[in-house]
Design a protein around this motif. Structure first.
Motif, PDB file in Angstrom:
ATOM      1  N   ARG A   8       0.999   9.493  -5.748  1.00 34.32           N
ATOM      2  CA  ARG A   8       1.045   8.358  -6.653  1.00 34.32           C
ATOM      3  C   ARG A   8       0.505   8.756  -8.030  1.00 34.32           C
ATOM      4  O   ARG A   8       0.859   8.177  -9.034  1.00 34.32           O
ATOM      5  CB  ARG A   8       0.227   7.190  -6.081  1.00 34.32           C
ATOM      6  N   LEU A  18      -2.911   9.616   4.143  1.00 35.92           N
ATOM      7  CA  LEU A  18      -3.533   8.796   3.106  1.00 35.92           C
ATOM      8  C   LEU A  18      -3.797   9.583   1.826  1.00 35.92           C
ATOM      9  O   LEU A  18      -3.460   9.132   0.726  1.00 35.92           O
ATOM     10  CB  LEU A  18      -4.841   8.244   3.661  1.00 35.92           C
ATOM     11  N   VAL A  67      -6.104   0.427   3.010  1.00 36.70           N
ATOM     12  CA  VAL A  67      -7.537   0.710   2.922  1.00 36.70           C
ATOM     13  C   VAL A  67      -8.320  -0.565   2.622  1.00 36.70           C
ATOM     14  O   VAL A  67      -9.423  -0.753   3.118  1.00 36.70           O
ATOM     15  CB  VAL A  67      -7.811   1.780   1.836  1.00 36.70           C
ATOM     16  N   GLN A  98      -2.911  11.279   9.842  1.00 31.57           N
ATOM     17  CA  GLN A  98      -2.887  10.068   9.025  1.00 31.57           C
ATOM     18  C   GLN A  98      -3.756  10.215   7.788  1.00 31.57           C
ATOM     19  O   GLN A  98      -3.499   9.587   6.770  1.00 31.57           O
ATOM     20  CB  GLN A  98      -3.343   8.849   9.838  1.00 31.57           C
ATOM     21  N   ALA A 139       0.835  -1.197   0.000  1.00 36.30           N
ATOM     22  CA  ALA A 139       0.000   0.000   0.000  1.00 36.30           C
ATOM     23  C   ALA A 139       0.876   1.254   0.000  1.00 36.30           C
ATOM     24  O   ALA A 139       0.411   2.334  -0.342  1.00 36.30           O
ATOM     25  CB  ALA A 139      -0.930  -0.008   1.206  1.00 36.30           C
ATOM     26  N   GLY A 140       2.111   1.119   0.423  1.00 28.35           N
ATOM     27  CA  GLY A 140       2.993   2.274   0.507  1.00 28.35           C
ATOM     28  C   GLY A 140       2.524   3.252   1.566  1.00 28.35           C
ATOM     29  O   GLY A 140       2.811   4.443   1.501  1.00 28.35           O
ATOM     30  N   GLY A 141       1.813   2.752   2.537  1.00 27.62           N
ATOM     31  CA  GLY A 141       1.287   3.628   3.601  1.00 27.62           C
ATOM     32  C   GLY A 141       0.107   2.949   4.251  1.00 27.62           C
ATOM     33  O   GLY A 141       0.120   1.733   4.442  1.00 27.62           O
ATOM     34  N   LEU A 142      -0.921   3.743   4.575  1.00 23.60           N
ATOM     35  CA  LEU A 142      -2.085   3.171   5.240  1.00 23.60           C
ATOM     36  C   LEU A 142      -2.801   2.179   4.328  1.00 23.60           C
ATOM     37  O   LEU A 142      -2.865   2.360   3.117  1.00 23.60           O
ATOM     38  CB  LEU A 142      -3.037   4.289   5.652  1.00 23.60           C
ATOM     39  N   LEU A 179       4.908   1.697  10.459  1.00 27.39           N
ATOM     40  CA  LEU A 179       3.571   2.274  10.373  1.00 27.39           C
ATOM     41  C   LEU A 179       2.542   1.409  11.105  1.00 27.39           C
ATOM     42  O   LEU A 179       1.673   1.921  11.817  1.00 27.39           O
ATOM     43  CB  LEU A 179       3.170   2.458   8.912  1.00 27.39           C
ATOM     44  N   ALA A 223       2.095  13.270   5.112  1.00 29.64           N
ATOM     45  CA  ALA A 223       2.421  11.884   4.778  1.00 29.64           C
ATOM     46  C   ALA A 223       1.180  11.010   4.906  1.00 29.64           C
ATOM     47  O   ALA A 223       1.278   9.794   4.978  1.00 29.64           O
ATOM     48  CB  ALA A 223       3.522  11.375   5.712  1.00 29.64           C
ATOM     49  N   GLN A 277      -0.618  10.499   0.002  1.00 28.81           N
ATOM     50  CA  GLN A 277      -0.083   9.325  -0.706  1.00 28.81           C
ATOM     51  C   GLN A 277      -0.772   9.137  -2.051  1.00 28.81           C
ATOM     52  O   GLN A 277      -0.135   8.922  -3.076  1.00 28.81           O
ATOM     53  CB  GLN A 277      -0.318   8.052   0.117  1.00 28.81           C
TER      54      GLN A 277
END
Lengths: 301, 341
Positions: B183, B176, A59, B169, A54-57, A265, B174, B179
Motif C-alpha cells: 500500500r 499483513l 487490525v 498471515q 482493510a484489503g486483507g486482515l 479471508l 499476502a 499488504q
C-alpha cells in the motif's frame, strides 16, 4: 515456582532504565505471541465491509459479524471435519488415558512380577522408532486405511506420558496402598478409590497432552486417510487456508445467495480460530498444574 | 512437591526425580525389590501380582502391535518388497538398498540440510529459553509472572499447520506486513518462499512455538538455587550481573549440559511436519530433511524397500548418537536420559 512474593531485602531495586528495558522486552514478547492471534480472531469476526476496506486482515475492529462461522457450521467440509476431529480427540483421549493410567499403575511397584522386563519394553520405545514405512505397511495390512482407528490406535500409548504418570504414582507413599491392601482391597479398588483421586493434577496434564496431540494430529491423517470426506480439521486447515484453496467457491457456498456470503479471508480465519479454540479453552484449566511440579522433572526427557 | 524439596535442597539443583530416565533403574526402587524376602515362589508372586500384570496388558498390547511389530517389519529394507508379494514372498537382496542409498546424492543433501538446521538452531534457538527463563524469574509480581508464563507456554500447544498459517498471515507474501508495504509502494515480503531465508524462517517458527515452553525446566532449576547464595554475594558487594554470572549460570549448568547433550543425540530429528508443510513453498533444495526424504522419495512413489532402508539408517545412527550422548553425560557426572543399573 512463584516463590518470591516480594523483593528480598538484600536485592537492590532496579533503575528506571533497567525496569524500562525489561518491560519493553516482555511487552515485545507478549505482542509477538498475542498479536497474530488477535488479528486472526478479529478478521474472522469482521463483516464483509470491514474486510474489504482493510484489503486483507483487519487490525482495527469495525463492527462484528458471525457470518463466517454461521456459514462454516451450516454443514459441509468444515462442519464435517470438526465432527471428525472432536470424535477422534474424545475417543482417543479416553482410550489413551485409560490404558496409560492402568499400565502406569501396574508398573508402579518395583519388585512385582515381570516388572523390569515390561518397563524395559516401554522405555525402549524412546530409543528407537519403527519408521514411517513399516508403520504404514502395518496399518494398511490391518485394513485401517481410511478408518478413524488409524488416527487413534498407532499413537494411543505414549511412553513419555506413561513414565510421567508412573513417576507420580510412585511418589505416593506406599503406606497408603499397603493399609488398604491389609483391609482386603484389590488393586483395582486401590487405583480407582485411592490413587486416582490423589493424582488429579497429573491426570489432567497427561490428558491435555493426549487431547492436544489428537486434535493437532496432521501427518497420520495425511498417511492414512485418503478419503477427503473423512479429513480431520488440521487437513482442512492446510488445504483451504495454508494452501489457500478457495473455500467459498462451490465447496460450501450456496451460490444463490452469493452476495451475502462472508468474504473468503474471513472464512479462512474462522477455520483457524476453530482449530485454535479448543486448545485455548482446555489449556488454562490445566496450566496451573504445570507449575505444581507435576511435569517439571519429566519435561527433561 | 518436587518443587518444594528442590527449593529447600542444597545450592546445586538436584536432578529432578521424575525424569523418565530413572525408570528401570531408580536406585531406591531397585533395592526395595531385592529386599523382598527371597524364595517366594513364582506361583506366590503371580497370585500377589496378577492384577498388576493384567493392568499393563492393554498398553503393552498396543505397543506390541503398533511399535514392535513394525520394527520387525524393517526386514523389507533387505528385500525388494512389493505389496503384491508381501513380506514372505518378496526376494531378499541383501544390502543393495543401502548401497543405492549411500550413493544417492539427494540422501546426502537431506542429511546435510538436517545437520545444518540442527547446528543453526543450537546456536540461535537453544540459548533463548535460558535467557527467557532468567527474565521471567526476575519478574517480582507472582500474578504478572503467571500471566506471562501462561502466554508464552501457549504456542507450544498449537499444531504446525496452525503455526505456519499464522506466520503466513503476518509475514507471508499476502500477509499483513506485505499488504502494508504494498500500500505504501514497496514490494511484499518473500521470506516464506525464499530458499536462502528458509533456515531463518524455520528457526523463527521454532522460537515462536517452543521457546516459552522450553523455559519450564530452567525455571524449575532457577527455583532450586539456594537464595542464601544470592544474599551472601550481595552482602559482599556483587551486583546484579555478577550474581547472574557467578551464581545463576553455574546453578543452571547441569540442566544446560543435559539438554545440550540430549539435543546433540537427537541431531537427526528436526521435526517432520514443519518441513513437510513448507517444502512446496521453498523447494526441496532447502527444505528436504531426512524424514521428508523418506516420505517423498519413497512412500509417495511406492519405493517401499528403499524408504525403509533410509528410515532404518536414520534410526540406527540416531540410536548410536543417543547412546553416545548419554555416555558423555555420565562421564561428565550428569544424569543422562537413563541411568546405569
Amino acid at each position: 515456582m512463584t516463590l518470591t512474593t516480594r523483593r528480598p531485602a538484600w536485592a537492590e531495586a532496579p533503575t528506571p532504565l533497567e525496569q524500562g528495558a525489561k518491560a519493553a522486552v516482555l511487552g515485545a514478547i507478549l505482542l509477538a505471541v498475542l498479536f497474530p492471534i488477535y488479528v486472526v480472531v478479529l478478521t474472522s469476526l469482521s463483516p464483509a465491509s470491514a474486510v474489504n476496506d482493510a484489503g486483507g486482515l483487519v487490525v482495527v475492529p469495525r463492527g462484528f459479524s458471525f457470518a463466517a462461522y454461521a456459514e462454516l457450521f451450516a454443514g459441509g467440509v468444515v462442519t464435517r471435519a470438526v465432527v471428525v476431529s472432536v470424535g477422534v480427540t474424545t475417543v482417543g483421549t479416553a482410550i489413551s488415558l485409560a490404558t496409560t493410567v492402568l499400565a502406569a499403575y501396574g508398573l508402579s511397584r518395583p519388585g512385582s512380577l515381570l516388572h523390569r522386563p515390561l518397563l524395559f519394553l516401554v522405555l525402549l520405545t524412546f530409543l528407537f522408532g519403527p519408521g514411517m514405512i513399516p508403520s504404514y505397511l502395518l496399518v494398511s495390512s490391518l485394513g485401517m486405511i481410511d478408518s478413524y482407528w488409524s488416527l487413534i490406535l498407532p499413537t494411543a500409548v505414549n511412553a513419555f506420558n506413561l513414565v510421567v504418570m508412573r513417576a507420580f504414582f510412585m511418589s505416593i507413599p506406599a503406606e497408603v496402598s499397603d493399609s488398604a491392601r491389609v483391609d482386603g482391597a484389590g488393586e483395582w479398588k486401590i487405583l480407582t478409590r485411592l490413587v486416582l483421586p490423589m493424582s488429579k493434577g497429573v491426570t489432567a496434564v497427561v490428558g491435555l497432552f493426549y487431547a492436544v496431540g489428537y486434535w493437532n494430529a496432521f501427518f497420520n491423517a495425511v498417511l492414512y486417510i485418503n478419503d477427503n470426506a473423512k479429513w480431520p480439521l488440521q487437513l482442512v486447515l492446510r488445504q483451504y487456508v495454508q494452501q489457500g484453496q478457495n473455500i467459498s467457491a462451490g465447496s460450501l457456498a450456496d451460490t444463490s445467495q452469493a452476495s451475502s456470503l462472508p468474504p473468503g479471508l474471513a472464512l479462512q480465519m474462522a477455520i483457524v480460530v476453530i482449530a485454535l479454540v479448543p486448545v485455548l479453552a482446555m489449556y488454562p484449566f490445566v496450566q496451573r498444574h504445570f507449575t505444581k511440579g507435576v511435569i517439571i522433572g519429566a519435561v527433561k526427557g | 512437591m518436587i518443587d518444594h524439596t528442590a527449593r529447600t535442597g542444597p545450592g546445586r539443583p538436584e536432578p529432578a526425580p521424575a525424569a523418565p530416565a530413572d525408570g528401570a533403574a531408580r536406585p531406591r526402587a531397585g533395592r526395595a525389590g531385592r529386599d523382598r524376602p527371597p524364595g517366594k515362589s513364582l506361583r506366590a508372586r503371580l497370585r500377589r501380582d496378577w492384577q498388576l500384570l493384567l493392568m499393563t496388558v492393554p498398553a503393552l498390547g498396543l505397543l506390541a502391535v503398533f511399535h514392535y511389530t513394525p520394527t520387525l517389519g524393517n526386514v523389507i529394507a533387505f528385500q525388494d518388497y512389493s505389496p503384491y508379494r508381501g513380506f514372505w514372498d518378496s526376494p531378499f537382496v541383501g544390502f543393495d538398498n543401502f548401497y543405492w542409498l549411500l550413493t544417492d546424492t539427494s540422501f546426502w543433501d537431506a542429511t546435510l540440510n538436517t545437520l545444518t538446521i540442527t547446528v543453526f538452531q543450537l546456536v540461535f534457538y537453544f540459548p533463548l529459553p535460558i535467557a527467557l527463563a532468567v527474565l521471567l524469574d526476575s519478574v517480582m509480581s507472582p500474578r504478572l509472572r503467571l500471566f506471562l508464563q501462561t502466554v508464552v507456554y501457549m504456542p507450544h500447544f498449537f499444531s504446525w499447520v496452525l503455526v505456519i498459517t499464522l506466520f503466513q498471515q503476518i509475514i507471508g507474501g499476502a500477509g499483513l506486513i506485505s499488504q502494508l508495504l504494498r500500500r505504501n509502494g514497496y514490494g511484499g515480503l518473500e521470506i516464506m518462499t525464499d530458499p536462502d531465508a528458509f533456515l531463518l524462517l524455520v528457526t523463527a517458527e521454532v522460537v515462536w512455538k517452543d521457546a516459552g515452553w522450553g523455559t519450564i525446566i530452567f525455571l524449575a532449576a532457577l527455583a532450586a538455587i539456594n537464595q542464601n547464595l544470592y544474599e551472601a554475594a550481595a552482602a559482599d558487594g556483587a551486583g546484579r550481573w555478577r550474581r547472574l554470572w557467578h551464581i545463576t549460570l553455574p546453578g543452571l549448568r547441569p540442566v544446560i549440559v543435559l539438554l545440550l547433550i540430549l539435543r546433540l543425540g537427537d541431531s537427526l530429528n528436526v521435526g517432520f511436519e514443519q518441513f513437510f508443510l513448507q517444502r512446496d513453498a521453498v523447494g526441496r533444495q532447502a527444505a528436504e530433511v531426512l524424514d521428508t526424504f523418506v516420505y517423498w522419495r519413497t512412500l509417495a512413489v511406492g519405493e517401499w524397500s528403499y524408504g525403509a532402508a533410509a528410515g532404518l539408517v536414520k534410526g540406527m545412527v540416531g540410536l548410536v548418537l543417543i547412546l553416545v550422548a548419554n555416555k558423555v553425560a555420565h562421564r561428565m557426572g550428569e544424569n543422562g536420559i537413563y541411568r546405569r543399573t
